[in-house]
Design a protein around this motif. Structure first.
Motif, PDB file in Angstrom:
ATOM      1  N   THR A  25      -1.797 -50.489  11.040  1.00  0.00           N
ATOM      2  CA  THR A  25      -1.718 -49.810   9.754  1.00  0.00           C
ATOM      3  C   THR A  25      -1.332 -50.817   8.678  1.00  0.00           C
ATOM      4  O   THR A  25      -1.079 -51.977   8.972  1.00  0.00           O
ATOM      5  CB  THR A  25      -0.693 -48.644   9.813  1.00  0.00           C
ATOM      6  OG1 THR A  25      -0.763 -47.901   8.601  1.00  0.00           O
ATOM      7  CG2 THR A  25       0.699 -49.156  10.034  1.00  0.00           C
ATOM      8  N   ARG A  26      -1.265 -50.384   7.449  1.00  0.00           N
ATOM      9  CA  ARG A  26      -0.855 -51.269   6.356  1.00  0.00           C
ATOM     10  C   ARG A  26       0.628 -51.100   6.109  1.00  0.00           C
ATOM     11  O   ARG A  26       1.167 -50.004   6.191  1.00  0.00           O
ATOM     12  CB  ARG A  26      -1.643 -50.948   5.090  1.00  0.00           C
ATOM     13  CG  ARG A  26      -3.131 -51.226   5.252  1.00  0.00           C
ATOM     14  CD  ARG A  26      -3.857 -51.169   3.936  1.00  0.00           C
ATOM     15  NE  ARG A  26      -3.443 -52.208   3.023  1.00  0.00           N
ATOM     16  CZ  ARG A  26      -3.884 -53.462   3.019  1.00  0.00           C
ATOM     17  NH1 ARG A  26      -4.739 -53.835   3.923  1.00  0.00           N
ATOM     18  NH2 ARG A  26      -3.463 -54.331   2.127  1.00  0.00           N
ATOM     19  N   SER A  27       1.301 -52.219   5.824  1.00  0.00           N
ATOM     20  CA  SER A  27       2.728 -52.188   5.571  1.00  0.00           C
ATOM     21  C   SER A  27       3.129 -53.395   4.735  1.00  0.00           C
ATOM     22  O   SER A  27       2.402 -54.384   4.660  1.00  0.00           O
ATOM     23  CB  SER A  27       3.494 -52.210   6.894  1.00  0.00           C
ATOM     24  OG  SER A  27       4.879 -52.261   6.659  1.00  0.00           O
ATOM     25  N   THR A  28       4.305 -53.314   4.140  1.00  0.00           N
ATOM     26  CA  THR A  28       4.861 -54.452   3.409  1.00  0.00           C
ATOM     27  C   THR A  28       5.716 -55.325   4.311  1.00  0.00           C
ATOM     28  O   THR A  28       6.142 -56.394   3.902  1.00  0.00           O
ATOM     29  CB  THR A  28       5.702 -53.981   2.210  1.00  0.00           C
ATOM     30  OG1 THR A  28       6.748 -53.137   2.700  1.00  0.00           O
ATOM     31  CG2 THR A  28       4.840 -53.233   1.207  1.00  0.00           C
ATOM     32  N   LEU A  29       5.989 -54.864   5.535  1.00  0.00           N
ATOM     33  CA  LEU A  29       6.750 -55.666   6.488  1.00  0.00           C
ATOM     34  C   LEU A  29       5.930 -56.873   6.924  1.00  0.00           C
ATOM     35  O   LEU A  29       4.702 -56.817   6.986  1.00  0.00           O
ATOM     36  CB  LEU A  29       7.109 -54.847   7.724  1.00  0.00           C
ATOM     37  CG  LEU A  29       8.142 -53.758   7.546  1.00  0.00           C
ATOM     38  CD1 LEU A  29       8.335 -53.004   8.851  1.00  0.00           C
ATOM     39  CD2 LEU A  29       9.459 -54.333   7.090  1.00  0.00           C
ATOM     40  N   ASP A  30       6.636 -57.947   7.260  1.00  0.00           N
ATOM     41  CA  ASP A  30       5.979 -59.142   7.768  1.00  0.00           C
ATOM     42  C   ASP A  30       6.752 -59.621   8.985  1.00  0.00           C
ATOM     43  O   ASP A  30       7.947 -59.366   9.104  1.00  0.00           O
ATOM     44  CB  ASP A  30       5.930 -60.234   6.705  1.00  0.00           C
ATOM     45  CG  ASP A  30       4.930 -61.321   7.040  1.00  0.00           C
ATOM     46  OD1 ASP A  30       4.107 -61.110   7.953  1.00  0.00           O
ATOM     47  OD2 ASP A  30       4.982 -62.378   6.400  1.00  0.00           O
ATOM     48  N   SER A  31       6.072 -60.285   9.880  1.00  0.00           N
ATOM     49  CA  SER A  31       6.720 -60.759  11.099  1.00  0.00           C
ATOM     50  C   SER A  31       6.141 -62.118  11.471  1.00  0.00           C
ATOM     51  O   SER A  31       4.941 -62.356  11.289  1.00  0.00           O
ATOM     52  CB  SER A  31       6.467 -59.761  12.232  1.00  0.00           C
ATOM     53  OG  SER A  31       6.955 -60.266  13.448  1.00  0.00           O
ATOM     54  N   PRO A  32       6.974 -63.005  11.995  1.00  0.00           N
ATOM     55  CA  PRO A  32       6.454 -64.311  12.429  1.00  0.00           C
ATOM     56  C   PRO A  32       5.635 -64.204  13.717  1.00  0.00           C
ATOM     57  O   PRO A  32       4.800 -65.055  14.001  1.00  0.00           O
ATOM     58  CB  PRO A  32       7.712 -65.151  12.643  1.00  0.00           C
ATOM     59  CG  PRO A  32       8.797 -64.173  12.887  1.00  0.00           C
ATOM     60  CD  PRO A  32       8.432 -62.936  12.117  1.00  0.00           C
ATOM     61  N   ARG A  33       5.859 -63.122  14.492  1.00  0.00           N
ATOM     62  CA  ARG A  33       5.090 -62.931  15.729  1.00  0.00           C
ATOM     63  C   ARG A  33       3.752 -62.288  15.404  1.00  0.00           C
ATOM     64  O   ARG A  33       3.641 -61.463  14.498  1.00  0.00           O
ATOM     65  CB  ARG A  33       5.868 -62.049  16.693  1.00  0.00           C
ATOM     66  CG  ARG A  33       7.124 -62.739  17.185  1.00  0.00           C
ATOM     67  CD  ARG A  33       7.927 -61.820  18.003  1.00  0.00           C
ATOM     68  NE  ARG A  33       8.309 -60.693  17.125  1.00  0.00           N
ATOM     69  CZ  ARG A  33       8.925 -59.618  17.520  1.00  0.00           C
ATOM     70  NH1 ARG A  33       9.220 -59.476  18.765  1.00  0.00           N
ATOM     71  NH2 ARG A  33       9.252 -58.670  16.666  1.00  0.00           N
ATOM     72  N   THR A  34       2.732 -62.658  16.174  1.00  0.00           N
ATOM     73  CA  THR A  34       1.393 -62.115  15.962  1.00  0.00           C
ATOM     74  C   THR A  34       0.826 -61.601  17.272  1.00  0.00           C
ATOM     75  O   THR A  34       1.307 -61.942  18.350  1.00  0.00           O
ATOM     76  CB  THR A  34       0.438 -63.179  15.384  1.00  0.00           C
ATOM     77  OG1 THR A  34       0.363 -64.263  16.305  1.00  0.00           O
ATOM     78  CG2 THR A  34       0.914 -63.664  14.026  1.00  0.00           C
ATOM     79  N   VAL A  35      -0.202 -60.791  17.155  1.00  0.00           N
ATOM     80  CA  VAL A  35      -0.894 -60.253  18.311  1.00  0.00           C
ATOM     81  C   VAL A  35      -2.384 -60.169  17.970  1.00  0.00           C
ATOM     82  O   VAL A  35      -2.750 -59.949  16.813  1.00  0.00           O
ATOM     83  CB  VAL A  35      -0.327 -58.871  18.711  1.00  0.00           C
ATOM     84  CG1 VAL A  35      -0.621 -57.823  17.666  1.00  0.00           C
ATOM     85  CG2 VAL A  35      -0.848 -58.437  20.066  1.00  0.00           C
TER      86      VAL A  35
END
Length: 85
Positions: A25-35
């Motif tokens: 989904t769309r979000s303003t959160l960000d994370s250094p981990r990816t998938v």
């Protein structure tokens, strides 16, 4: 209207590891981990403790979720069996 005041919205994968459920989904959160998602693209991933796939209200089952020893932390902070006044 003022420009550049809103956070950046991007596609993010929310993953409930306990239930084996993931949602793009769309979000303003960000994370250094990816998938890597089903479409072959790589997205940031945010792990959540519980989602609709594992929530007792939606599944009709009960499950104990004790993250990071919340009960133990409470007892250390306020004592075990403190008398009420």
């Amino acid at each position: 209207m003022r420009t550049a005041i809103h956070p950046v919205s991007r596609p993010v994968v929310f993953r409930d590891r306990a239930a084996g459920f993931a949602l793009l989904t769309r979000s303003t959160l960000d994370s250094p981990r990816t998938v890597e998602w089903e479409d072959g693209a790589t997205y940031p991933v945010v792990d959540v403790e519980i989602s609709s796939a594992g929530h007792p209200f939606y599944t009709g089952t009960s499950r104990v979720v004790d993250t990071a020893g919340r009960v133990e932390r409470f007892e250390r902070r306020y004592g075990r069996g403190a008398a009420r006044r």
